[in-house]
Enzyme design. Structure first.
Site, PDB file in Angstrom:
ATOM      1  N   GLY A 113      -1.543  -0.437  -8.915  1.00  0.00           N
ATOM      2  CA  GLY A 113      -0.183  -0.944  -8.849  1.00  0.00           C
ATOM      3  C   GLY A 113       0.796  -0.272  -9.781  1.00  0.00           C
ATOM      4  O   GLY A 113       1.909  -0.755  -9.957  1.00  0.00           O
ATOM      5  N   GLU A 125      -7.193   1.441 -12.064  1.00  0.00           N
ATOM      6  CA  GLU A 125      -7.566   1.729 -10.681  1.00  0.00           C
ATOM      7  C   GLU A 125      -6.350   2.122  -9.842  1.00  0.00           C
ATOM      8  O   GLU A 125      -5.992   1.436  -8.891  1.00  0.00           O
ATOM      9  CB  GLU A 125      -8.193   0.451 -10.118  1.00  0.00           C
ATOM     10  CG  GLU A 125      -9.096   0.610  -8.962  1.00  0.00           C
ATOM     11  CD  GLU A 125      -9.644  -0.759  -8.615  1.00  0.00           C
ATOM     12  OE1 GLU A 125     -10.859  -0.929  -8.711  1.00  0.00           O
ATOM     13  OE2 GLU A 125      -8.855  -1.662  -8.271  1.00  0.00           O
ATOM     14  N   GLY A 167      -3.871   3.991  -7.228  1.00  0.00           N
ATOM     15  CA  GLY A 167      -3.909   4.675  -5.942  1.00  0.00           C
ATOM     16  C   GLY A 167      -2.711   5.607  -5.865  1.00  0.00           C
ATOM     17  O   GLY A 167      -2.786   6.787  -6.189  1.00  0.00           O
ATOM     18  N   ARG A 168      -1.594   5.028  -5.508  1.00  0.00           N
ATOM     19  CA  ARG A 168      -0.433   5.885  -5.227  1.00  0.00           C
ATOM     20  C   ARG A 168       0.078   6.643  -6.435  1.00  0.00           C
ATOM     21  O   ARG A 168       0.675   7.709  -6.294  1.00  0.00           O
ATOM     22  CB  ARG A 168       0.686   5.067  -4.588  1.00  0.00           C
ATOM     23  CG  ARG A 168       1.311   4.033  -5.475  1.00  0.00           C
ATOM     24  CD  ARG A 168       2.027   3.011  -4.585  1.00  0.00           C
ATOM     25  NE  ARG A 168       2.447   1.893  -5.370  1.00  0.00           N
ATOM     26  CZ  ARG A 168       3.719   1.586  -5.595  1.00  0.00           C
ATOM     27  NH1 ARG A 168       4.679   2.324  -5.089  1.00  0.00           N
ATOM     28  NH2 ARG A 168       4.025   0.541  -6.306  1.00  0.00           N
ATOM     29  N   ARG A 173       4.719   3.567   6.323  1.00  0.00           N
ATOM     30  CA  ARG A 173       5.294   2.747   5.240  1.00  0.00           C
ATOM     31  C   ARG A 173       6.694   2.211   5.525  1.00  0.00           C
ATOM     32  O   ARG A 173       6.964   1.036   5.258  1.00  0.00           O
ATOM     33  CB  ARG A 173       5.284   3.517   3.913  1.00  0.00           C
ATOM     34  CG  ARG A 173       3.885   3.821   3.399  1.00  0.00           C
ATOM     35  CD  ARG A 173       3.920   4.532   2.045  1.00  0.00           C
ATOM     36  NE  ARG A 173       4.154   3.615   0.952  1.00  0.00           N
ATOM     37  CZ  ARG A 173       5.234   3.603   0.193  1.00  0.00           C
ATOM     38  NH1 ARG A 173       6.205   4.481   0.374  1.00  0.00           N
ATOM     39  NH2 ARG A 173       5.359   2.719  -0.777  1.00  0.00           N
ATOM     40  N   TYR A 197       6.684  -1.711   5.535  1.00  0.00           N
ATOM     41  CA  TYR A 197       7.189  -2.390   4.328  1.00  0.00           C
ATOM     42  C   TYR A 197       8.679  -2.160   4.081  1.00  0.00           C
ATOM     43  O   TYR A 197       9.202  -2.608   3.057  1.00  0.00           O
ATOM     44  CB  TYR A 197       6.479  -1.860   3.070  1.00  0.00           C
ATOM     45  CG  TYR A 197       4.986  -1.750   3.124  1.00  0.00           C
ATOM     46  CD1 TYR A 197       4.197  -2.902   3.259  1.00  0.00           C
ATOM     47  CD2 TYR A 197       4.346  -0.530   3.010  1.00  0.00           C
ATOM     48  CE1 TYR A 197       2.817  -2.803   3.271  1.00  0.00           C
ATOM     49  CE2 TYR A 197       2.968  -0.428   3.019  1.00  0.00           C
ATOM     50  CZ  TYR A 197       2.214  -1.567   3.157  1.00  0.00           C
ATOM     51  OH  TYR A 197       0.846  -1.480   3.165  1.00  0.00           O
ATOM     52  N   CYS A 253       7.594   4.858  21.534  1.00  0.00           N
ATOM     53  CA  CYS A 253       8.308   3.913  22.392  1.00  0.00           C
ATOM     54  C   CYS A 253       8.266   2.550  21.722  1.00  0.00           C
ATOM     55  O   CYS A 253       7.498   1.663  22.108  1.00  0.00           O
ATOM     56  CB  CYS A 253       7.672   3.879  23.769  1.00  0.00           C
ATOM     57  SG  CYS A 253       7.910   5.441  24.596  1.00  0.00           S
TER      58      CYS A 253
HETATM   59  C1  LIG Z   1      -4.903  -0.741  -3.112  1.00  0.00           C
HETATM   60  C2  LIG Z   1      -5.648  -1.044  -4.323  1.00  0.00           C
HETATM   61  C3  LIG Z   1      -5.386  -0.367  -5.517  1.00  0.00           C
HETATM   62  C4  LIG Z   1      -4.324   0.689  -5.660  1.00  0.00           C
HETATM   63  O1  LIG Z   1      -3.032   0.199  -5.529  1.00  0.00           O
HETATM   64  P1  LIG Z   1      -1.822   1.189  -5.825  1.00  0.00           P
HETATM   65  O2  LIG Z   1      -0.612   0.332  -5.674  1.00  0.00           O
HETATM   66  O3  LIG Z   1      -1.885   2.271  -4.819  1.00  0.00           O
HETATM   67  O4  LIG Z   1      -1.996   1.688  -7.213  1.00  0.00           O
HETATM   68  C5  LIG Z   1      -6.153  -0.668  -6.607  1.00  0.00           C
HETATM   69  N1  LIG Z   1      -7.138  -1.593  -6.542  1.00  0.00           N
HETATM   70  C6  LIG Z   1      -7.426  -2.256  -5.410  1.00  0.00           C
HETATM   71  C7  LIG Z   1      -8.522  -3.236  -5.390  1.00  0.00           C
HETATM   72  C8  LIG Z   1      -6.679  -2.016  -4.266  1.00  0.00           C
HETATM   73  O5  LIG Z   1      -6.965  -2.699  -3.159  1.00  0.00           O
END
Ligand SMILES: *Cc1c(COP(=O)(O)O)cnc(C)c1O
Length: 421
Positions: free
Chosen positions: A225, A266, A268-269, A305, A309, A339
């Site tokens: 996050g 953890e 992601g983005r 996206r 969102y 479409c």
């Molecule tokens: C999706 C997810 C993340 C990563 O979230 P980001 O917003 O991309 O950093 C981390 N942990 C878990 C369990 C997730 O499902």
């Protein structure tokens, strides 16, 4: 690192060189930006990449070479991690499986490989416990509140399906004991986006859980996050401040448990979001009332996206010669070929079409959708029977095809040889 407001000429050149070979639409990632992001997180004991943001095995290989571990949320993502060279048997647990449910095939595989499971429901604990006594687990806790940049990305609170509801925490600990599971750590992933007042609330909730667990723990995880700038001039998050808050939490956790506690993150983005672009060709420019729709050959089947969102992606138009499109600014909406009236890249949450003031491109120019490295290719679908677009990696001036374009024959193959059940 600050997010540049205009595209670098070498990136435009790489994009056009790629589409000359492979056509449009096409994803292009920059290895250097991924390295830079990973470097910014080096102060954490363990960075565990949430690969659902971008699970291309070549992206995973790159992150693995940087010492980043990996999180998987499906059997497919476990197999990707293995293909990328992650070692499930290493004592450091390079792969963790996180989910709110576990199906039989995945359960079989995590037990076989000894992959720790980050459990988001008491039922998961029962299912793992019945299968494999002593299996390593994490508990993912929903502390009863959430946060997120959109209703659909909020991952805590009473409307979230994620994690073990805080009132079921004691029951979950009892299940851990009953089945003799090995509790590695506690995990909270509370929505996406960072707000520091909120952060302290999450840290306090983590300490509360550590106290209630009342046992040794190897680790705590701050989840993902971490937010990214998606618009020119948007601030970068202050990683040092974010780390300091969690490091204090870790030290307090060590004081409570009386042993060393590892701090995991953890993201992601954060690692890949700014590092990717989607390139598409302008195929039609339509006047609608006093405004224009620019229609490109990528849709929400490629980049979901905005439709999902209302996420913002900056869009730049360049000519086939690589020059930024110039001219007077006029209100433009950018849309795709599907479409489906929601197939618009310039929209806000709720589906309201946004017209942006930009110089008008012409057909044959290219649209570059920026910051598309996370939840771009991984959320693509075959809607309207459109094949998945190719992915290319730019590294030190060299371009490598890291995924070919899917063919229509491949897309149809699963329906061939239909027969009785
Ligand atoms: C999706 C997810 C993340 C990563 O979230 P980001 O917003 O991309 O950093 C981390 N942990 C878990 C369990 C997730 O499902």
């Amino acid at each position: 690192m600050t997010r540049p407001s205009s595209l670098r000429p070498d990136l435009i050149d790489a994009a056009l060189a790629s589409v000359r070979k492979l056509g449009t639409p096409l994803w292009l990632y920059e290895a250097n930006l991924i390295r830079e992001r990973a470097g910014q997180l080096a102060m954490f004991d363990c960075v565990r990449y949430a690969q659902k943001a971008n699970s291309n095995t070549h992206v995973l290989r790159l992150l693995r070479s940087l010492g980043v571990f990996v999180d998987a949320v499906s059997l497919g993502e476990i197999e990707r991690a293995l293909v990328a060279g992650y070692d499930p048997h290493s004592p450091a647990h390079e792969i963790v499986f996180t989910a709110d449910i576990i199906d039989e095939a995945t359960l079989q595989r995590v037990v076989e490989l000894g992959i720790p499971v980050n459990c988001g429901s008491p039922d998961m604990l029962r299912q793992i416990g019945q299968k494999a006594k002593g299996h390593p687990v994490w508990l993912r806790i929903n502390p009863g509140f959430g946060h997120g940049h959109s209703r659909k990305t909020n991952t805590g609170g009473p409307s979230s399906k994620h994690g073990i509801w805080h009132e079921e925490f004691e029951d979950s600990l009892r299940l851990v004991d009953e089945y003799g599971l090995t509790l590695i750590g506690l995990h909270m992933h509370i929505g996406s986006g960072v707000d520091y007042a909120h952060l302290h609330k999450v840290c306090d909730a983590m300490l509360d859980a550590v106290r209630r667990a009342d046992r040794p723990l190897q680790a705590i995880s701050a989840g993902g996050g971490l937010s990214l700038p998606y618009k020119a001039g948007e601030p970068e998050i202050d990683i040092a401040e974010y780390h300091a808050a969690w490091d204090r939490t870790r030290r307090e956790a060590e004081a409570i448990t009386g042993g060393p506690v590892r701090l995991e993150l953890e993201p992601g983005r954060y690692l890949v979001g700014n590092a990717g672009i989607l390139i598409a060709e302008v195929r039609a420019v339509k006047k609608v009332a006093d405004k224009h729709f620019v229609l490109i050959d990528a849709g929400f089947s490629d980049l979901a996206r905005p439709a999902m969102y209302g996420s913002h992606h900056d869009i730049a138009f360049v000519t086939a010669a690589g020059e930024p499109v110039a001219g007077p600014e006029t209100p433009i909406a950018v849309a795709g070929p599907l479409c489906e009236s929601g197939d618009v890249f310039t929209q806000q949450e709720g589906g309201f079409v946004e017209f942006r003031e930009m110089p008008l491109p012409k057909t044959g120019d290219f649209a570059i959708l920026r910051d598309a490295g996370a939840y771009g290719a991984t959320m693509s679908s075959n809607y309207n029977s459109r094949p998945l677009a190719p992915e290319v990696m730019l590294d030190g001036g060299a371009l490598t095809v890291i995924r070919k374009r899917q063919s229509i024959a491949q897309l149809l193959a699963l329906e061939e040889g239909a027969g009785p059940l």
